[in-house]
Design an enzyme around this catalytic site. Structure first.
Site, PDB file in Angstrom:
ATOM      1  N   ASP A  81       0.870  -1.173   0.000  1.00 41.56           N
ATOM      2  CA  ASP A  81       0.000   0.000   0.000  1.00 41.56           C
ATOM      3  C   ASP A  81       0.916   1.235   0.000  1.00 41.56           C
ATOM      4  O   ASP A  81       2.093   1.140   0.349  1.00 41.56           O
ATOM      5  CB  ASP A  81      -0.848  -0.048   1.280  1.00 41.56           C
ATOM      6  CG  ASP A  81      -1.588   1.247   1.542  1.00 41.56           C
ATOM      7  OD1 ASP A  81      -2.240   1.745   0.599  1.00 41.56           O
ATOM      8  OD2 ASP A  81      -1.514   1.760   2.674  1.00 41.56           O
TER       9      ASP A  81
ATOM     10  N   ASP B 125      -0.299   5.054   0.893  1.00 40.29           N
ATOM     11  CA  ASP B 125      -0.589   6.033   1.954  1.00 40.29           C
ATOM     12  C   ASP B 125      -0.512   5.404   3.328  1.00 40.29           C
ATOM     13  O   ASP B 125      -1.228   4.436   3.635  1.00 40.29           O
ATOM     14  CB  ASP B 125      -1.988   6.617   1.758  1.00 40.29           C
ATOM     15  CG  ASP B 125      -2.034   7.565   0.583  1.00 40.29           C
ATOM     16  OD1 ASP B 125      -1.226   8.509   0.566  1.00 40.29           O
ATOM     17  OD2 ASP B 125      -2.866   7.356  -0.308  1.00 40.29           O
TER      18      ASP B 125
END
Ligand code: XBP
Ligand code: MG
Length: 236
Positions: free
Chosen positions: A10, A12
């Site tokens: 991922d 963020d």
């Protein structure tokens, strides 16, 4: 123990600390430029992060503060376009950094020929320059919220990476920071390592194979170390 072939990250809150001093700042600048009174302080933004995707987060906020669903959607779409431009500038100014320990992990994976990919619900217009600036050309496949309409906790972004790469879910692990992210990874049939941050410390990350405080947490370093293939010289 299953050896690793690929890791899907991922962005963020995981690869980079982008929320508090990146996205939040860009949203507030877009409000101000548009002459709106809205402002997201640090705790308010933490609560709003439960909604994935900047435009959906904006629409939920405008509805919560009294706009009709239609007006909220229209205003959110307009503001989000400008927020995305501002976020690109924030990235270009070097204001978004890798989380401590991330580059060391990426170097180690690279040294063992483990593939690294990205599955994010963020917008490609800022994700690409961010990855290039902070990490260089390391990631082989990058799937963003621009290509998949169902954002996390939907598994869509992870499923798309698996489809594009042909990686086996049993030899692949996802790395996430939030409850929405862990749910997305598990929904795609992947194991997930969670590296929480100040915003997600209290999230329910219990579905993860490991919950660590970050990438310098010895438990996370050991988890990956124990699943790396043996160096080539020890294969024979
Ligand atoms: C992150 C997001 C993103 C960013 C904002 O979720 O929800 O939407 O907060 O980026 P995750 P955009 O880390 O689970 O992918 O404004 O481009 O949507
Ligand atoms: Mg995240």
């Amino acid at each position: 123990m299953v050896r690793l072939e690929a890791v899907i990250f991922d962005v963020d809150g995981t690869l980079v600390d982008s929320e508090r001093d990146g996205h939040r700042v860009a949203f507030n600048a877009a409000f101000e430029e548009a002459g709106l009174p809205d402002h997201w302080d640090v705790p308010t933004y933490g609560r709003l992060l439960r909604t994935s995707g900047g435009d959906r987060r904006l629409a939920a906020w405008f509805e919560e503060t009294g706009a009709s669903p239609e007006d909220a959607r229209e205003l959110a779409a307009r503001l989000h376009r400008r927020k995305t431009e501002i976020m690109r500038q924030v990235v270009e100014d070097g204001r978004v950094q890798a989380r401590p320990g991330v580059v060391q992990l990426l170097d180690k994976l690279d040294a063992h020929d483990i593939q690294v990919h990205v599955a994010t619900t963020g917008t490609r217009a800022w994700v690409e320059p961010l990855l290039a600036r902070v990490f260089g050309p390391r990631f082989q496949t990058v799937v963003t919220g621009t290509e998949v309409t169902d954002l996390k906790p939907s598994p869509a972004a992870y499923l798309r990476v698996l489809e594009l790469t042909g990686c086996s879910p049993t030899a692949t692990v996802a790395v996430e920071d939030s409850a929405n992210g862990v749910r997305a990874a598990l929904g795609a049939g992947l194991r997930c390592v969670a590296a929480s941050n100040a915003y997600t410390r209290d999230d329910d990350l219990s579905g993860a194979a490991l919950v660590a405080d970050g990438f310098t947490d010895p438990a996370l370093v050991a988890w990956f170390h124990n699943r790396l293939p043996l160096p080539t010289s020890q294969h024979s």
